[in-house]
Write an enzyme that holds these catalytic residues in place. Sequence first.
Site, PDB file in Angstrom:
ATOM      1  N   CYS A  36       0.838  -1.192   0.000  1.00 51.21           N
ATOM      2  CA  CYS A  36       0.000   0.000   0.000  1.00 51.21           C
ATOM      3  C   CYS A  36       0.876   1.245   0.000  1.00 51.21           C
ATOM      4  CB  CYS A  36      -0.989   0.003   1.146  1.00 51.21           C
ATOM      5  SG  CYS A  36      -0.257   0.271   2.747  1.00 51.21           S
ATOM      6  N   CYS A 107      -1.590   8.477   6.090  1.00 47.50           N
ATOM      7  CA  CYS A 107      -0.195   8.346   6.510  1.00 47.50           C
ATOM      8  C   CYS A 107      -0.047   8.658   7.993  1.00 47.50           C
ATOM      9  CB  CYS A 107       0.708   9.274   5.715  1.00 47.50           C
ATOM     10  SG  CYS A 107       0.351   9.286   3.976  1.00 47.50           S
TER      11      CYS A 107
END
Lengths: 211, 391
Positions: A36, A107
């Site tokens: 990912c 993130c």
Amino acid sequence: MPTPYTKLVIEHFKNPHNVGEIENPDVKVTEGSPACGDMLTLYLKVDPVTHKITDIKFKSFGCASNIATGSIITDLVAGKTVEEALKITWKDAAEALGGLPPVKIHCSVLAADALHSAVEIYMEKEGLVKEKNPTKMETVFQKLTHVIDPNTGVDIVKSKIIKGVKIENGIIFIEVDLKENDQFAANVKEEILERLGYLWDIKEVKVSFSK
Amino acid sequence: MNTIIYLDNASTTPTDKRVIKKMLPFFSENFANPATKWTSSLSKLVDEEVEQARLNIAKLLGADPDEIFFTSGGTESDNTALKGIAFKHHDRGNEIISIPIEHEAVLKSLETLEGFGFKIKFARVDSKGFVDPEEIKRLITKKTILVSIMHANNEIGTIEPIEEIGKICRERDIYFHTDAVQTVGHIPINVKSFNVDLLSLSAHKFYGPKGVGAIYVRKGVKVKPFMDGGGQEKGIRSGTLNTTGIIGLGEAARLASEEMEQTESDVKKMRDLLWDKIQKQIPKVYLNGAEIDSRLSNNLNIIIKGIRNEPLLVALNERGVIAGGGSACAAGSKYPSHVLKSIGVKDNDIFGALRITIGKFNKIEYVDYVVQSLNEIVNSLRDLSPFWEGE
């Protein structure tokens, strides 16, 4: 050079704090996967008496905001007890960085997830977990989704290499569809033990390879 | 360093100042619509310039001017070619052949056509991005109406064997389209020796303005227009002509005809020096795609082991160096490049892909600064990386 990132993000990205590894950490966890695109490894050292985090380090294979979040979250954690650290969220990290572009939220979530996983494992290890529910299959599978299959880059549940799971008399048996001598077998086993090894009602985790 | 070193020329190029100069009078001084050339002297003047532009492009491609039709750019030209042929000639068959490393404008058009009942067949590409013409031959059936193969790939610069494929298609009376957006104005093209029926090009990839392009449609080839309107461009592309853009495109084409050889040799020199120095100074760096001498001269696409390209690009940008990760069109997407995936690059590595594309305005003196910056950033990112275990 203007970028969508705030000055603080760029500052932390260019000179990240608390980068590296800790030798003999109390906990080491990895969140995310190379497939990912973002991955973060966190190391914790905790004072056994006060349960304060005495050292925290990270490594990142991630985007600029992943690196910056790793840096800021390790700053935020310093000196806190593990229970206090559990309360730190990705929002706290994003705010401390002066905001993150919306596409980069995942993130910052990753760094917070790593922190929470690390603290949870530590608390299980030290018997600090207050709600002691018996370990169910769900819990096991949920925890296994944090273990990455390096051959495919996705977690071992999604990549379907978990052939069987059994919980019996405080022992978790896990059958992994990999060759015993697969280059990543030892790695996968180590990560499974790290994730499941400290549940309060589990005496042992047995990982077998069946390919 | 205050200078910006722009190394993403496959994404877009700066417009040549000579092109702008040529365009400027046609905004306010002579703004006329060329469609009314029979009654207006202003229009007649614009029309002459538009026709000169058409001629310049025709010369660049070895085509006749009446085979050139202006569009809004590469994407529109690709859409016109694929949908225009498919919808016009569906009575001849419903199979279309292409390759998986095409630009999204082609791939998405094919996806749409699939929804209309067309059957899309993809020929494999090898680890360098080359398609084997023999495989195209094998995929062709009586139902095949169109083959679309890009001239050169936008990410890895691989130049496909267009002439051979064109020959195969012509012999079998199958339409052949090539997306030449990365090559027009950069390397010699001749639509006759290529045996192409349709070719897409875009002005801003060779120092022209954005928002304008053209499609070559071989004489006698019929396409169904997908925009209805006033019937400009012989009905192939309705809409008032983007006169300034077209005149800019024409000038860019003229300059390319004259300067291509020199530009390509300069660009290649800089690209080769850059690659040479990167290889010498940075360990574990690998080339994606074709060998350095059998790809576009401006293209360098490399895997830097152990790191992700996003922080690398952000850090390079901080130092005034602008490069690319994959194709610019997919830069907003978090999914790895379909091109690198198709040539067999592993996911981990795709995230570390860096695309550097040189242009004619880049200065070779900056190579050392670029390589030094790259080296320092790669070192610090590798220190951070859980995947980096040293050389």
